[in-house]
Design a protein around this motif. Structure first.
Motif, mmCIF file in Angstrom:
data_model
loop_
_atom_site.group_PDB
_atom_site.id
_atom_site.type_symbol
_atom_site.label_atom_id
_atom_site.label_comp_id
_atom_site.label_asym_id
_atom_site.label_seq_id
_atom_site.Cartn_x
_atom_site.Cartn_y
_atom_site.Cartn_z
ATOM 1 N N ARG A 6 0.846 -1.198 0.000
ATOM 2 C CA ARG A 6 0.000 0.000 0.000
ATOM 3 C C ARG A 6 0.871 1.233 0.000
ATOM 4 N N GLN A 7 0.410 2.234 -0.723
ATOM 5 C CA GLN A 7 1.054 3.537 -0.654
ATOM 6 C C GLN A 7 -0.051 4.538 -0.375
ATOM 7 N N THR A 8 0.139 5.356 0.642
ATOM 8 C CA THR A 8 -0.922 6.265 1.059
ATOM 9 C C THR A 8 -0.524 7.712 0.777
ATOM 10 N N ILE A 10 -0.746 9.711 -1.869
ATOM 11 C CA ILE A 10 -0.024 10.038 -3.093
ATOM 12 C C ILE A 10 -0.570 11.366 -3.593
ATOM 13 N N VAL A 46 4.548 5.580 -10.362
ATOM 14 C CA VAL A 46 4.047 5.369 -9.007
ATOM 15 C C VAL A 46 3.528 3.941 -8.856
ATOM 16 N N LYS A 49 6.450 1.365 -8.901
ATOM 17 C CA LYS A 49 7.163 1.327 -7.632
ATOM 18 C C LYS A 49 6.395 0.499 -6.602
ATOM 19 N N ASN A 50 5.080 0.679 -6.555
ATOM 20 C CA ASN A 50 4.255 -0.075 -5.619
ATOM 21 C C ASN A 50 4.197 -1.550 -6.005
ATOM 22 N N HIS A 102 -4.894 6.854 -2.266
ATOM 23 C CA HIS A 102 -4.239 5.662 -1.747
ATOM 24 C C HIS A 102 -4.206 4.626 -2.857
#
Length: 116
Positions: A6-8, A10, A46, A49-50, A102
Motif C-alpha cells: 500500500r502507498q498512502t 499520493i 508510481v 514502484k508499488n 491511496h
C-alpha cells in the motif's frame, strides 16, 4: 498465498491512477512491469514502484518468484483533499482542491484476477 503493498497519500488524483491501473489489472507481474515502463504517464512510475514493493513482499514472506505472480487485485481510493486558495480579481479567493489518493496492489500466485 497473497502479498500486498500500500502507498498512502499520493499527491495525485485517484482518477489519474485508475487510468493506469485499469490497463494492468489481472496481468502477470512481468507483463505489467513491461507495460508500465513504456506508459507516458507519471502515474505509471508510481504504480510500478508499488508493484515492485508487492513482489518484494511476496518474496520475503513466501519465497515466491516474480515470474509466478499475477496481479490479483489493484485499486486506487481517494484520500484527504487539501484546500488551498488562489487570489483572484477584486479581492476574491477561488478555492483550489489538491486531491490525494491511496494505492493498493495485491499479488497472488494462483488466484484468477477479480473483475471490478
Amino acid at each position: 498465498m497473497e502479498a500486498k503493498a500500500r502507498q498512502t497519500d499520493i499527491k495525485m488524483t485517484a482518477r489519474k491512477l485508475r487510468r493506469v491501473i485499469n490497463e494492468v489489472r489481472g496481468k502477470s507481474v512481468g507483463e505489467a512491469q513491461d507495460m508500465l515502463r513504456f506508459m507516458p504517464y507519471f502515474a505509471a512510475s508510481v504504480v510500478a514502484k508499488n508493484l515492485r514493493a508487492a513482489v518484494a513482499n511476496a518474496y520475503e514472506k513466501y519465497g515466491a518468484k516474480p515470474e509466478d505472480l499475477r496481479i490479483s487485485e489493484i485499486y486506487a481510493d481517494e484520500s484527504v483533499t487539501y484546500k488551498r486558495g488562489k487570489p483572484r480579481a477584486q479581492g476574491r479567493i477561488y478555492r483550489r482542491l489538491k486531491r490525494t489518493s491511496h494505492l493498493t496492489i495485491k499479488v497472488s500466485d494462483n488466484a484468477p484476477a477479480k473483475k471490478a
